[in-house]
Motif scaffolding. Structure first.
Motif, PDB file in Angstrom:
ATOM      1  N   ASN A  30      29.090  39.708  41.515  1.00  0.00           N
ATOM      2  CA  ASN A  30      30.518  39.675  41.862  1.00  0.00           C
ATOM      3  C   ASN A  30      31.358  38.700  41.049  1.00  0.00           C
ATOM      4  O   ASN A  30      32.476  38.386  41.452  1.00  0.00           O
ATOM      5  CB  ASN A  30      30.730  39.380  43.361  1.00  0.00           C
ATOM      6  N   GLY A 252      30.871  36.816  51.889  1.00  0.00           N
ATOM      7  CA  GLY A 252      32.165  36.243  51.510  1.00  0.00           C
ATOM      8  C   GLY A 252      33.082  36.062  52.707  1.00  0.00           C
ATOM      9  O   GLY A 252      32.653  36.112  53.858  1.00  0.00           O
ATOM     10  N   CYS A 255      34.898  39.131  56.277  1.00  0.00           N
ATOM     11  CA  CYS A 255      34.143  40.394  56.358  1.00  0.00           C
ATOM     12  C   CYS A 255      34.004  40.819  57.810  1.00  0.00           C
ATOM     13  O   CYS A 255      33.970  39.986  58.716  1.00  0.00           O
ATOM     14  CB  CYS A 255      32.745  40.199  55.759  1.00  0.00           C
ATOM     15  N   GLY A 270      30.669  40.621  49.160  1.00  0.00           N
ATOM     16  CA  GLY A 270      31.892  39.950  48.694  1.00  0.00           C
ATOM     17  C   GLY A 270      32.874  39.696  49.824  1.00  0.00           C
ATOM     18  O   GLY A 270      32.513  39.721  51.008  1.00  0.00           O
ATOM     19  N   ASP A 271      34.143  39.476  49.480  1.00  0.00           N
ATOM     20  CA  ASP A 271      35.170  39.174  50.479  1.00  0.00           C
ATOM     21  C   ASP A 271      35.737  40.462  51.087  1.00  0.00           C
ATOM     22  O   ASP A 271      35.807  41.490  50.422  1.00  0.00           O
ATOM     23  CB  ASP A 271      36.317  38.394  49.818  1.00  0.00           C
ATOM     24  N   SER A 289      33.963  42.883  46.508  1.00  0.00           N
ATOM     25  CA  SER A 289      35.000  42.621  47.509  1.00  0.00           C
ATOM     26  C   SER A 289      35.767  43.896  47.859  1.00  0.00           C
ATOM     27  O   SER A 289      35.878  44.809  47.049  1.00  0.00           O
ATOM     28  CB  SER A 289      35.961  41.557  46.982  1.00  0.00           C
ATOM     29  N   ASP A 290      36.286  43.924  49.075  1.00  0.00           N
ATOM     30  CA  ASP A 290      37.132  45.009  49.588  1.00  0.00           C
ATOM     31  C   ASP A 290      36.417  46.366  49.622  1.00  0.00           C
ATOM     32  O   ASP A 290      37.071  47.411  49.563  1.00  0.00           O
ATOM     33  CB  ASP A 290      38.432  45.117  48.766  1.00  0.00           C
ATOM     34  N   ASP A 306      34.009  46.137  43.086  1.00  0.00           N
ATOM     35  CA  ASP A 306      35.036  46.018  44.135  1.00  0.00           C
ATOM     36  C   ASP A 306      35.612  47.371  44.589  1.00  0.00           C
ATOM     37  O   ASP A 306      35.666  48.332  43.830  1.00  0.00           O
ATOM     38  CB  ASP A 306      36.204  45.158  43.619  1.00  0.00           C
TER      39      ASP A 306
END
Ligand code: GTP
Length: 347
Positions: A30, A252, A255, A270-271, A289-290, A306
């Motif tokens: 990431n 992250g 979440c 990830g976030d 992330s996402d 992502d």
């Protein structure tokens, strides 16, 4: 001392992941690999960098700018046509000092520069090539050295049992400025195939120094995945981008993980990732992330950049997905590498 990072290759073997970005910017756990590399150089006192660009130059330039965000100073060169590894070094001539480092920016490694630089100083060669040991040298160019470390010759892809050593070029060089006079300007030149053999033939000192520690050229899908698993297994000791909530499970910020979801270590998430009930993530998974992973989906040995969406009940094994990929409901994918925009793999 300045370091020149060679970051302009096409990354053909890593396609389709490199269709929209330069290979050194491919995320490792990431985070763009080039960030890790630059921060390692900074830790070791190399604060002045030159990045040699060709493909997708703005991707790198806009990310790093003048380097101040990362505590280093970065200048760039841009080639009109691909000049190869030596051609790119020659092209950067006006920005380099009397002695400089040159590195392949796509090699994932834990760098310890001090012993390499000391060796170079002691032996006084025109170039010292960092070497790494591999188990099976038949796929690589190996070196034959004297006892003092001087390189006598390179043997490309030796047959089994015929390799003079297990040491290969690690893509990290300490060079004296005189090397630049061996590189013709304005055309594609390879350090391995042209410049180093010419230097040896001319009698200039070309030395090889076996480097310790982790080394992996992330140029193929298999090796790209392996770098991740080595990082999660802590064989590659670089910081993991997340908080380790349980052993081998890094998560992250913000979440939402369904109460019925199972995370099997090692896993990095990830976030702002959402994982539905009944989903099983891991062992060996990196989620960008996402991303959203809906209920009952299963991911194993899989990397996802992502903003990906995995629909209900999909089964993914040994896959890599670029940003914004959507995997359709109940799709079963094995060993797939996909890098297209949303809806590419829908039901
Ligand atoms: P493949 O196409 O898969 O072989 O990858 P590659 O050409 O991107 O990588 P390779 O391992 O052949 O190159 C070693 C390093 O040199 C990588 O970090 C590349 O980005 C870089 N490189 C290769 N060719 C060039 C070039 O023509 N210009 C510049 N600036 N860098 C290059």
């Amino acid at each position: 001392m300045k370091a020149l990072l060679l970051a302009g290759g096409l990354g053909t073997r890593l396609r389709p992941l490199t269709e929209q970005l330069p290979k050194p910017m491919a995320p490792v756990a990431n985070r763009p690999w080039l960030e890790y590399l630059i921060l390692q150089l900074k830790e070791q006192g190399i604060m002045e960098l030159v990045i040699a660009l060709k493909h997708y130059p703005d991707f790198i330039r806009s990310h790093f700018g003048d380097g101040s965000r990362f505590g280093v100073s970065i200048a760039y060169t841009l080639e009109d046509k691909a000049l190869g590894t030596a051609g790119a070094i020659k092209h950067a001539e006006s920005l380099l000092g009397d002695r400089f480092l040159a590195l392949n920016a796509d090699v994932v490694q834990r760098i310890d520069l001090l012993p390499l630089l000391e060796f170079h100083r002691e032996h006084g060669g025109a170039v010292t090539i960092g070497l790494t040991e591999v188990k099976d040298p038949t796929q690589f160019g190996v070196v034959e050295r004297t006892r003092s470390g001087r390189i006598l010759r390179f043997v490309e892809k030796p047959k089994k049992g015929e390799a003079p050593s297990n040491l290969i070029n690690a893509g990290i060089y300490v060079m004296e400025r005189e090397v630049l006079s061996f590189i013709p300007p304005g055309r594609e030149v390879s350090v391995e195939r042209e410049t180093f053999p010419e230097l040896i033939a001319s009698g200039a000192g070309v030395y090889g120094f076996p480097m310790k520690g982790y080394w992996m050229d992330m140029g193929t899908h298999e090796r790209y995945r392996q770098v991740h698993w080595d990082l999660l297994d802590r064989k590659l000791l670089l910081p993991v981008n997340g908080v380790e909530r349980r052993t081998g499970i890094w998560i992250g910020h913000e979440c939402v993980i369904g109460s019925g979801a199972l995370l099997v270590p090692p896993v990095l998430i990830g976030d702002r990732v959402r994982i539905g009930d009944g989903a099983v993530i891991g062992p060996y998974a990196v989620i960008g992330s996402d991303c959203r992973i809906l209920g009952e989906a299963r991911l194993e040995e899989t990397i996802m950049w992502d903003r990906c969406l995995v629909q209900y009940g999909a089964r993914l094994h040994q896959c890599v997905f670029g940003c914004d990929t959507e995997i359709g409901s109940r799709h079963v994918l094995y060993d797939a590498v996909v890098n297209r925009m949303r809806k590419a793999v829908t039901a």
